[in-house]
Design an enzyme around this catalytic site. Structure first.
Site, mmCIF file in Angstrom:
data_model
loop_
_atom_site.group_PDB
_atom_site.id
_atom_site.type_symbol
_atom_site.label_atom_id
_atom_site.label_comp_id
_atom_site.label_asym_id
_atom_site.label_seq_id
_atom_site.Cartn_x
_atom_site.Cartn_y
_atom_site.Cartn_z
ATOM 1 N N HIS A 42 0.837 -1.200 0.000
ATOM 2 C CA HIS A 42 0.000 0.000 0.000
ATOM 3 C C HIS A 42 0.866 1.242 0.000
ATOM 4 O O HIS A 42 1.584 1.530 0.958
ATOM 5 C CB HIS A 42 -0.911 0.022 1.230
ATOM 6 C CG HIS A 42 -1.942 1.117 1.175
ATOM 7 N ND1 HIS A 42 -2.962 1.120 0.254
ATOM 8 C CD2 HIS A 42 -2.106 2.254 1.911
ATOM 9 C CE1 HIS A 42 -3.720 2.195 0.432
ATOM 10 N NE2 HIS A 42 -3.216 2.897 1.420
ATOM 11 N N HIS A 44 0.857 5.544 -1.405
ATOM 12 C CA HIS A 44 0.434 6.748 -2.114
ATOM 13 C C HIS A 44 1.722 7.518 -2.384
ATOM 14 O O HIS A 44 2.236 8.212 -1.501
ATOM 15 C CB HIS A 44 -0.515 7.587 -1.260
ATOM 16 C CG HIS A 44 -1.772 6.885 -0.855
ATOM 17 N ND1 HIS A 44 -2.765 6.566 -1.734
ATOM 18 C CD2 HIS A 44 -2.195 6.434 0.367
ATOM 19 C CE1 HIS A 44 -3.763 5.963 -1.093
ATOM 20 N NE2 HIS A 44 -3.428 5.870 0.181
ATOM 21 N N ARG A 65 -5.457 15.314 6.369
ATOM 22 C CA ARG A 65 -6.056 15.122 5.054
ATOM 23 C C ARG A 65 -6.190 16.451 4.304
ATOM 24 O O ARG A 65 -5.971 16.525 3.085
ATOM 25 C CB ARG A 65 -7.420 14.445 5.171
ATOM 26 C CG ARG A 65 -7.980 14.002 3.836
ATOM 27 C CD ARG A 65 -9.322 13.322 3.980
ATOM 28 N NE ARG A 65 -10.391 14.272 4.247
ATOM 29 C CZ ARG A 65 -11.683 14.021 4.014
ATOM 30 N NH1 ARG A 65 -12.057 12.840 3.536
ATOM 31 N NH2 ARG A 65 -12.601 14.929 4.286
ATOM 32 N N HIS A 186 -11.865 3.433 -2.969
ATOM 33 C CA HIS A 186 -11.168 4.227 -1.970
ATOM 34 C C HIS A 186 -11.611 3.862 -0.560
ATOM 35 O O HIS A 186 -10.782 3.628 0.323
ATOM 36 C CB HIS A 186 -11.367 5.725 -2.206
ATOM 37 C CG HIS A 186 -10.649 6.553 -1.180
ATOM 38 N ND1 HIS A 186 -11.230 6.935 0.016
ATOM 39 C CD2 HIS A 186 -9.382 7.043 -1.165
ATOM 40 C CE1 HIS A 186 -10.348 7.611 0.723
ATOM 41 N NE2 HIS A 186 -9.227 7.701 0.035
ATOM 42 N N ARG A 189 -16.949 5.365 2.376
ATOM 43 C CA ARG A 189 -17.490 6.722 2.354
ATOM 44 C C ARG A 189 -17.350 7.372 0.980
ATOM 45 O O ARG A 189 -18.005 8.361 0.682
ATOM 46 C CB ARG A 189 -16.856 7.595 3.435
ATOM 47 C CG ARG A 189 -15.382 7.833 3.320
ATOM 48 C CD ARG A 189 -14.845 8.699 4.455
ATOM 49 N NE ARG A 189 -13.478 9.105 4.199
ATOM 50 C CZ ARG A 189 -12.409 8.393 4.508
ATOM 51 N NH1 ARG A 189 -12.558 7.216 5.110
ATOM 52 N NH2 ARG A 189 -11.195 8.828 4.214
ATOM 53 N N HIS A 212 -9.418 0.825 1.402
ATOM 54 C CA HIS A 212 -9.222 1.309 2.773
ATOM 55 C C HIS A 212 -10.410 0.841 3.618
ATOM 56 O O HIS A 212 -11.562 1.009 3.214
ATOM 57 C CB HIS A 212 -9.203 2.842 2.815
ATOM 58 C CG HIS A 212 -8.028 3.473 2.152
ATOM 59 N ND1 HIS A 212 -8.147 4.413 1.154
ATOM 60 C CD2 HIS A 212 -6.690 3.326 2.351
ATOM 61 C CE1 HIS A 212 -6.952 4.822 0.768
ATOM 62 N NE2 HIS A 212 -6.051 4.176 1.473
ATOM 63 N N GLU A 215 -10.326 2.742 8.892
ATOM 64 C CA GLU A 215 -9.120 3.385 9.391
ATOM 65 C C GLU A 215 -9.427 4.313 10.557
ATOM 66 O O GLU A 215 -8.627 4.435 11.482
ATOM 67 C CB GLU A 215 -8.438 4.176 8.268
ATOM 68 C CG GLU A 215 -7.140 4.846 8.690
ATOM 69 C CD GLU A 215 -6.453 5.589 7.557
ATOM 70 O OE1 GLU A 215 -5.344 6.114 7.788
ATOM 71 O OE2 GLU A 215 -7.010 5.639 6.457
ATOM 72 N N HIS A 249 -5.377 -1.171 6.429
ATOM 73 C CA HIS A 249 -5.491 -0.694 7.811
ATOM 74 C C HIS A 249 -6.349 -1.644 8.641
ATOM 75 O O HIS A 249 -5.862 -2.273 9.561
ATOM 76 C CB HIS A 249 -6.039 0.738 7.904
ATOM 77 C CG HIS A 249 -5.264 1.732 7.138
ATOM 78 N ND1 HIS A 249 -3.914 1.929 7.335
ATOM 79 C CD2 HIS A 249 -5.624 2.605 6.163
ATOM 80 C CE1 HIS A 249 -3.472 2.864 6.526
ATOM 81 N NE2 HIS A 249 -4.495 3.293 5.782
ATOM 82 N N ASP A 300 2.244 3.157 2.843
ATOM 83 C CA ASP A 300 1.139 4.098 2.788
ATOM 84 C C ASP A 300 1.600 5.511 2.422
ATOM 85 O O ASP A 300 1.949 5.778 1.291
ATOM 86 C CB ASP A 300 0.375 4.062 4.105
ATOM 87 C CG ASP A 300 -0.968 4.781 4.031
ATOM 88 O OD1 ASP A 300 -1.286 5.355 2.977
ATOM 89 O OD2 ASP A 300 -1.701 4.773 5.032
#
Length: 407
Positions: A42, A44, A65, A186, A189, A212, A215, A249, A300
């Protein structure tokens, strides 16, 4: 190409004076202590641009975020290539041979599609340059929360509908040779339950699928209020849980969630350096493994790129949660770091190897099978991926990249 290893550490076994033959025209090499190369399930890549630049103000995941969105808003294909090249070179130098890139910055800042999938092509080019095996997890991202549209800063992540995402996904499959094209949702949500179900039906059933999961506690609370189910329950109802699935996660789970994930034989990507950095909490790695899930590790947000540290923190997190030591056997942790991770990414890295300095100030005196409890990325001496002995990252290039970011 023959690799002569004075000592080869495998899960549950240490071989002496081992000889490995690799299909490569490269000359033979003689190494000391060798371990299978690691898998990073994982990543990004662009989050690397935030390292060491977001801690002064404190806050929580949601504040972080906001800062991440600001960096995402500045990305273009050229900057994505430079950021990914930087972090992938660091991964290879640390001993990773494959990476799962959880990629959702698809479009330009206005949400318009790049005509030739330039963002995805940039990531593929960066991985090729670094010599790391890439599983590109092209991510479905349609909503800004349960029942909410995308925020303006999320617009470039979305494809407007499942059908448009599937169309783009199938186009990518023929455009990126040498890349394993996987898929990702993703989060619960960002993708509604009916959208997840439609995406599962539209994808080939032989591709890796990542998501995900749980988390943050706030995600669980909102999911229960909106659907009457936990995020794990939503994934199960959508048909998204199977042996090809990796949940990332999986920190805040109920006992029923753990049983469901274990029965589905999912992979779990634990990312303890990131989970610790963001204050996510301690996951239930041992419970998940006992239930039948397969543990892997990921870097991550790339606040740290060090597979030894990820493995060490999986074990230490389990110790902190239980008050006991030796929660995972050395063999289980070596498997989590390499073989299980490569399977989650559908990468064949069987003969990718890492030479570790077993006599550094950190490692001298360690039992070979417990080397991961003391070693660090700085102890990696040689990395062989895809039959090539890899060199060190270009630090001058990295410095120039951050000068550009600051400017």
């Amino acid at each position: 190409m023959r690799v002569f290893a004075k000592r080869l550490i495998l899960p549950g076994e240490v071989r002496h004076d081992a000889v490995l033959e690799i299909d490569s025209p490269a000359p033979d090499v003689r190494l000391g202590t060798v371990v299978p190369a690691f898998a990073n399930t994982h990543s990004h890549a662009f989050h690397r641009l935030l390292r060491g630049r977001t801690n002064a103000g404190g806050g929580d995941f949601w504040r972080w975020r906001t800062e991440m969105y600001a960096v995402a808003g500045r990305l273009d294909p050229d900057l994505m290539f430079e950021a990914a090249s930087l972090v992938y070179a660091e991964m290879v130098a640390a001993g990773y041979a494959s990476v799962g890139e959880f990629h959702y910055v698809h479009h330009d800042a206005g949400g318009r599609a790049y005509p030739k999938h330039e963002m995805e092509a940039a990531i593929a080019a960066a991985a090729h340059e670094a010599g790391i095996r890439l599983t590109l997890l092209d991510t479905l991202y349609l909503r800004g929360g349960f029942g909410r549209p995308l925020l303006p800063e999320q617009r470039r992540f979305g494809d407007a509908s499942v059908d448009r995402w599937l169309e783009r996904w199938h186009e990518l499959r023929s455009l990126l040779p040498g890349v394993v094209l996987g898929a990702a949702f993703h989060s619960v949500r960002a993708v509604a339950p009916d959208e997840m179900a439609a995406a599962v039906r539209g994808l080939p059933d032989d591709v890796p699928l990542h998501v995900h999961l749980s988390e943050q506690p706030a995600e669980n609370v909102e999911c229960l209020a909106a659907t009457g189910l936990t995020p794990t329950g939503v994934l199960e109802e959508a048909g998204a849980l199977s042996g090809r699935t990796t949940v990332v996660h999986a920190t805040h789970l109920t006992d029923d969630d753990v049983r469901t994930l274990g029965e589905a034989r999912v992979f779990v990507s634990m990312c303890p350096t990131t989970e610790g950095d963001l204050g996510d909490g301690l996951g239930r790695a041992r419970d998940l493994a006992d239930a039948g899930a397969r543990i892997t590790v990921g870097s991550d947000q790339n606040v740290t790129v060090d597979p030894f540290e990820e493995l060490r923190l999986v074990e230490r997190g389990a110790r902190l949660a239980s008050g006991r030591r030796g929660i995972f056997t050395p063999a289980e942790l070596w498997t989590a770091g390499a073989a299980a991770g490569h399977r989650a990414l559908q990468q064949d890295a069987t003969l990718d190897l890492v030479e570790v300095d077993a006599a550094s100030m950190r490692t001298v005196g360690c039992q070979p099978e417990e080397l991961f409890m003391a070693a660090a990325a700085a102890d990696v001496r040689t990395v062989i991926t895809q039959g090539v002995v890899r060199g060190a990252p270009d630090l001058d290039r990295a410095a120039r990249l951050f000068e550009r970011i600051a400017g």
